[in-house]
Design a protein around this motif. Structure first.
Motif, PDB file in Angstrom:
ATOM      1  N   PHE A   1      44.471 -29.806 -77.119  1.00 19.84           N
ATOM      2  CA  PHE A   1      43.029 -29.649 -76.963  1.00 19.84           C
ATOM      3  C   PHE A   1      42.326 -30.855 -77.561  1.00 19.84           C
ATOM      4  N   ASN A   2      41.142 -31.153 -77.072  1.00 21.52           N
ATOM      5  CA  ASN A   2      40.290 -32.217 -77.598  1.00 21.52           C
ATOM      6  C   ASN A   2      38.980 -31.596 -78.063  1.00 21.52           C
ATOM      7  N   GLY A   3      38.215 -32.369 -78.808  1.00 20.73           N
ATOM      8  CA  GLY A   3      36.905 -31.866 -79.178  1.00 20.73           C
ATOM      9  C   GLY A   3      36.367 -32.506 -80.424  1.00 20.73           C
ATOM     10  N   ASN A   4      35.169 -32.097 -80.761  1.00 21.02           N
ATOM     11  CA  ASN A   4      34.463 -32.606 -81.924  1.00 21.02           C
ATOM     12  C   ASN A   4      34.558 -31.616 -83.075  1.00 21.02           C
ATOM     13  N   GLN A   5      34.252 -32.096 -84.239  1.00 20.54           N
ATOM     14  CA  GLN A   5      34.219 -31.245 -85.429  1.00 20.54           C
ATOM     15  C   GLN A   5      33.093 -30.228 -85.290  1.00 20.54           C
ATOM     16  N   VAL A   6      33.328 -29.013 -85.765  1.00 20.59           N
ATOM     17  CA  VAL A   6      32.307 -27.966 -85.781  1.00 20.59           C
ATOM     18  C   VAL A   6      31.897 -27.748 -87.230  1.00 20.59           C
ATOM     19  N   ASN A   7      30.611 -27.838 -87.506  1.00 19.26           N
ATOM     20  CA  ASN A   7      30.083 -27.625 -88.846  1.00 19.26           C
ATOM     21  C   ASN A   7      29.445 -26.243 -88.927  1.00 19.26           C
ATOM     22  N   ILE A   8      29.704 -25.556 -90.023  1.00 22.34           N
ATOM     23  CA  ILE A   8      29.142 -24.223 -90.214  1.00 22.34           C
ATOM     24  C   ILE A   8      28.347 -24.233 -91.513  1.00 22.34           C
ATOM     25  N   SER A   9      27.082 -23.826 -91.432  1.00 24.44           N
ATOM     26  CA  SER A   9      26.224 -23.823 -92.613  1.00 24.44           C
ATOM     27  C   SER A   9      26.444 -22.560 -93.447  1.00 24.44           C
ATOM     28  N   LYS A  10      25.791 -22.495 -94.594  1.00 26.22           N
ATOM     29  CA  LYS A  10      25.894 -21.322 -95.471  1.00 26.22           C
ATOM     30  C   LYS A  10      25.334 -20.063 -94.816  1.00 26.22           C
TER      31      LYS A  10
ATOM     32  N   GLY B   1      31.064 -29.353 -81.688  1.00 31.41           N
ATOM     33  CA  GLY B   1      31.840 -28.859 -80.567  1.00 31.41           C
ATOM     34  C   GLY B   1      31.559 -29.647 -79.315  1.00 31.41           C
ATOM     35  N   PRO B   2      32.064 -29.280 -78.178  1.00 27.47           N
ATOM     36  CA  PRO B   2      32.987 -28.185 -77.902  1.00 27.47           C
ATOM     37  C   PRO B   2      34.441 -28.561 -78.183  1.00 27.47           C
ATOM     38  N   VAL B   3      35.304 -27.569 -78.158  1.00 28.03           N
ATOM     39  CA  VAL B   3      36.747 -27.773 -78.227  1.00 28.03           C
ATOM     40  C   VAL B   3      37.265 -27.375 -76.848  1.00 28.03           C
ATOM     41  N   TYR B   4      37.943 -28.305 -76.154  1.00 31.81           N
ATOM     42  CA  TYR B   4      38.301 -28.059 -74.766  1.00 31.81           C
ATOM     43  C   TYR B   4      39.706 -28.578 -74.444  1.00 31.81           C
ATOM     44  N   PHE B   5      40.313 -27.961 -73.414  1.00 28.04           N
ATOM     45  CA  PHE B   5      41.600 -28.418 -72.903  1.00 28.04           C
ATOM     46  C   PHE B   5      41.362 -29.673 -72.092  1.00 28.04           C
ATOM     47  N   SER B   6      42.245 -30.657 -72.216  1.00 25.62           N
ATOM     48  CA  SER B   6      41.957 -32.004 -71.743  1.00 25.62           C
ATOM     49  C   SER B   6      42.198 -32.276 -70.256  1.00 25.62           C
ATOM     50  N   SER B   7      42.691 -31.355 -69.494  1.00 26.00           N
ATOM     51  CA  SER B   7      42.906 -31.632 -68.071  1.00 26.00           C
ATOM     52  C   SER B   7      42.570 -30.408 -67.222  1.00 26.00           C
ATOM     53  N   GLN B   8      42.497 -30.612 -65.913  1.00 29.86           N
ATOM     54  CA  GLN B   8      42.159 -29.517 -65.012  1.00 29.86           C
ATOM     55  C   GLN B   8      43.297 -28.512 -64.954  1.00 29.86           C
ATOM     56  N   ASN B   9      42.926 -27.248 -64.771  1.00 24.67           N
ATOM     57  CA  ASN B   9      43.912 -26.177 -64.768  1.00 24.67           C
ATOM     58  C   ASN B   9      43.351 -24.980 -64.017  1.00 24.67           C
ATOM     59  N   ASP B  10      44.161 -23.932 -63.888  1.00 21.82           N
ATOM     60  CA  ASP B  10      43.776 -22.732 -63.153  1.00 21.82           C
ATOM     61  C   ASP B  10      43.296 -21.598 -64.046  1.00 21.82           C
ATOM     62  N   SER B  11      43.179 -21.829 -65.344  1.00 18.51           N
ATOM     63  CA  SER B  11      42.845 -20.741 -66.256  1.00 18.51           C
ATOM     64  C   SER B  11      41.368 -20.348 -66.142  1.00 18.51           C
ATOM     65  N   GLU B  12      41.095 -19.122 -66.538  1.00 23.06           N
ATOM     66  CA  GLU B  12      39.715 -18.607 -66.498  1.00 23.06           C
ATOM     67  C   GLU B  12      38.860 -19.248 -67.588  1.00 23.06           C
TER      68      GLU B  12
END
Length: 154
Positions: free
Chosen positions: A107-116, A123-134
């Motif tokens: 998977f690829n993606g950016n850091q996700v920050n969560i506040s107090k 984000g997002p966090v995503y799969f890096s190539s095309q696929n058949d998944s939902e």
């Protein structure tokens, strides 16, 4: 004299083997495609649950957290760590990763920050190539985490 013949002839066995070969040659590629789809969807659901769990931890313990995707290892890992500006978190958990999950697919993606307060940024966090998944990516906004179909595009 009547002879009772037991068993199959060689021609009958060859016909059955030919039919089974044709059926398996059609079914095996579909099976492997289904396995790949299952792994991507499973990882996406695990990422979604991991982000929701981290969000709840940040909100209940009043600490700032970061979720980072570690691509250096095989398989990829999604890790939770203290935000660099939160001394309360560092005092409680240190500077190492608090928790990590291993992903079956890259998977690829950016850091996700969560506040107090449990709000999200990044984000997002995503799969890096095309696929058949939902589902193949997890997007975050201020107060929402959702699974989507990104098809390799963030």
């Amino acid at each position: 004299m009547d002879r009772k013949i037991n068993g199959f002839s060689l021609i009958e066995l060859l016909v059955v083997i030919a039919i089974m070969t044709i059926i398996l040659s059609i079914g095996i590629p579909n099976f492997f495609r289904w396995i790949e789809t299952y792994r991507i969807e499973s990882d996406t659901k695990n990422i979604y649950a991991f982000i929701q769990q981290a969000r709840m931890k940040a909100f209940t313990e009043k600490i700032k957290l970061d979720i980072v995707l570690e691509n250096s290892n095989t398989p990829n890992r999604l890790c939770l760590k203290c935000d660099s500006s939160d001394d309360d978190c560092k005092n409680e958990y240190g500077t190492n990763y608090i928790q990590c999950i291993d992903l079956k697919r890259p998977f690829n993606g950016n850091q996700v920050n969560i506040s107090k307060r449990g709000t999200l940024n990044g984000g997002p966090v995503y799969f890096s190539s095309q696929n058949d998944s939902e589902y193949d990516c997890v997007r975050v906004s201020d107060i929402r985490v959702k699974m989507e179909k990104c098809n390799g595009n963030p």
